[in-house]
Design a protein around this motif. Structure first.
Motif, mmCIF file in Angstrom:
data_model
loop_
_atom_site.group_PDB
_atom_site.id
_atom_site.type_symbol
_atom_site.label_atom_id
_atom_site.label_comp_id
_atom_site.label_asym_id
_atom_site.label_seq_id
_atom_site.Cartn_x
_atom_site.Cartn_y
_atom_site.Cartn_z
ATOM 1 N N THR A 199 9.321 -14.202 25.141
ATOM 2 C CA THR A 199 9.283 -13.294 26.296
ATOM 3 C C THR A 199 7.898 -12.683 26.465
ATOM 4 O O THR A 199 7.325 -12.677 27.562
ATOM 5 N N SER A 232 5.361 -13.892 29.566
ATOM 6 C CA SER A 232 5.047 -12.882 30.586
ATOM 7 C C SER A 232 3.555 -12.575 30.594
ATOM 8 O O SER A 232 2.946 -12.431 31.670
ATOM 9 N N ASP A 286 11.224 -10.959 37.330
ATOM 10 C CA ASP A 286 11.232 -11.432 35.952
ATOM 11 C C ASP A 286 9.898 -12.121 35.691
ATOM 12 O O ASP A 286 9.640 -13.219 36.195
ATOM 13 N N GLN A 302 7.894 -15.977 40.157
ATOM 14 C CA GLN A 302 8.087 -14.562 40.442
ATOM 15 C C GLN A 302 6.856 -13.744 40.053
ATOM 16 O O GLN A 302 6.435 -12.839 40.787
ATOM 17 N N THR A 329 8.747 -13.524 33.135
ATOM 18 C CA THR A 329 8.775 -14.762 32.356
ATOM 19 C C THR A 329 8.935 -15.972 33.261
ATOM 20 O O THR A 329 8.777 -17.109 32.800
ATOM 21 N N GLU A 330 9.252 -15.728 34.520
ATOM 22 C CA GLU A 330 9.336 -16.799 35.521
ATOM 23 C C GLU A 330 8.004 -16.862 36.265
ATOM 24 O O GLU A 330 7.612 -15.901 36.922
ATOM 25 N N ASP A 342 9.339 -4.386 37.371
ATOM 26 C CA ASP A 342 10.183 -4.451 36.177
ATOM 27 C C ASP A 342 11.401 -5.301 36.516
ATOM 28 O O ASP A 342 11.570 -5.725 37.667
ATOM 29 N N LEU A 343 12.252 -5.539 35.538
ATOM 30 C CA LEU A 343 13.441 -6.353 35.784
ATOM 31 C C LEU A 343 14.374 -5.699 36.794
ATOM 32 O O LEU A 343 15.073 -6.381 37.536
ATOM 33 N N GLU A 344 14.390 -4.359 36.796
ATOM 34 C CA GLU A 344 15.220 -3.625 37.748
ATOM 35 C C GLU A 344 14.389 -2.510 38.376
ATOM 36 O O GLU A 344 13.462 -1.980 37.761
#
Length: 296
Positions: A87, A91, A48, A54, A50-51, A31-33
């Motif tokens: 987004t 993703s 992330d 990553q 969407t990158e 997750d993002l965090e």
């Protein structure tokens, strides 16, 4: 199995992580965090999706047996429609590509919103009731469109890599003790009620987890979509009567009995041996602790 679960700290994703970790699978949650606490049989990675770089590294490095993709913006109204669409599509593209390269099957969160009624400016009648997986898809919003494109990406990934992808289409997901949909619909007066784009349908998060589990165990060939909904509507009235009253009519083809959900789960019952087990009548006030790793 070794499972990558995206959206691992999200509302539904966290329940999925908890379930499969409890069952003894090795779970890598993305997750993002990272969450505030650890969880046995689960490790967490901030990324992330969407990158592209990553996403590919986060999914390829663990060499998973399967990927469960629940990351993304979960509905309209959180950010702009453009950001929601971009987004979710980016993703999904990155996750599917990485899973394909890893040779890992995918189960992911599509939505009943791709039919177009949920976030339409003016919710409209479907072509027939109950709605099934073959119903035409006519989204007008960024969220529903992102799920429509996501399913096309799923089919593309199957063709390219030969993996299987199950697109789960939940209705409005509810959580034990926090059935916000029922709160919104109560008290219900068909004379004054707004049109419901989900036709007063919902699904308990535990049933979402169980259909993901069923899809993971099934021998799915290619790309298949499965609706996930509770057996009945969330207002305790005849579904056909309420739709007719609020929408001013019914589709010519309407085969609903009593409080039956407007979304059919017949395909999931037939192919996954899955059916919903939870009802708003018990779950609305039910006290169930959610995933402990989210609590600081």
């Amino acid at each position: 199995m070794k499972l990558v679960v995206t959206g691992a700290t999200g509302a539904a994703g966290s329940w999925i992580v908890d379930h499969f970790a409890e069952a003894g699978h090795q779970v890598i949650g993305i997750d993002l965090e990272r969450p505030p606490r650890e969880r046995e049989n689960a490790t967490f990675l901030a990324a992330d999706l969407t990158e592209q770089g990553q996403a590919v590294e986060a999914i390829l490095d663990p060499e998973p047996d399967a990927v469960i993709h629940f990351a993304g913006i979960p509905r309209m109204g959180i950010t702009t429609g453009t950001e929601t669409f971009l987004t979710n599509v980016s993703s999904a593209y990155h996750v599917f590509e990485a899973a394909g390269r890893a040779g890992a099957d995918v189960i992911w969160a599509s939505s009943e919103s791709l039919y177009g009624t949920a976030f339409a400016a003016e919710p409209f009648l479907p072509d027939y009731l109950p709605i099934d997986e073959s119903h035409p898809q006519r989204p007008e919003d960024g969220y529903g469109a992102s799920k429509l494109v996501g399913e096309e990406l799923a089919a593309k990934t199957v063709r390219k890599y030969g993996i299987s992808v199950a697109s789960i289409r939940p209705t409005w997901i509810q959580y034990p003790g926090e059935y916000y949909a029922i709160d919104e619909w109560t008290p219900f007066d068909p004379e004054t009620a707004d049109r419901s784009g989900c036709f007063w349908s919902y699904v308990d998060v535990r049933d979402v987890v169980s259909i993901v589990d069923a899809a993971l165990e099934a021998d799915i060939d290619g790309h298949e979509a499965y609706l996930a909904a509770a057996a009945e509507n969330g207002i305790g009235r005849s579904t056909a009567d309420v739709v007719e009253s609020v929408f001013g009519g019914l589709p010519d083809d309407c085969d609903l009995e009593g409080e039956e959900s407007a979304f059919s789960t017949a395909k999931a019952r037939r192919e996954l041996d899955w059916g919903p087990a939870h009802s708003w009548r018990e779950a609305r006030e039910e006290a169930v602790d959610g995933p402990a790793f989210l609590k600081s």
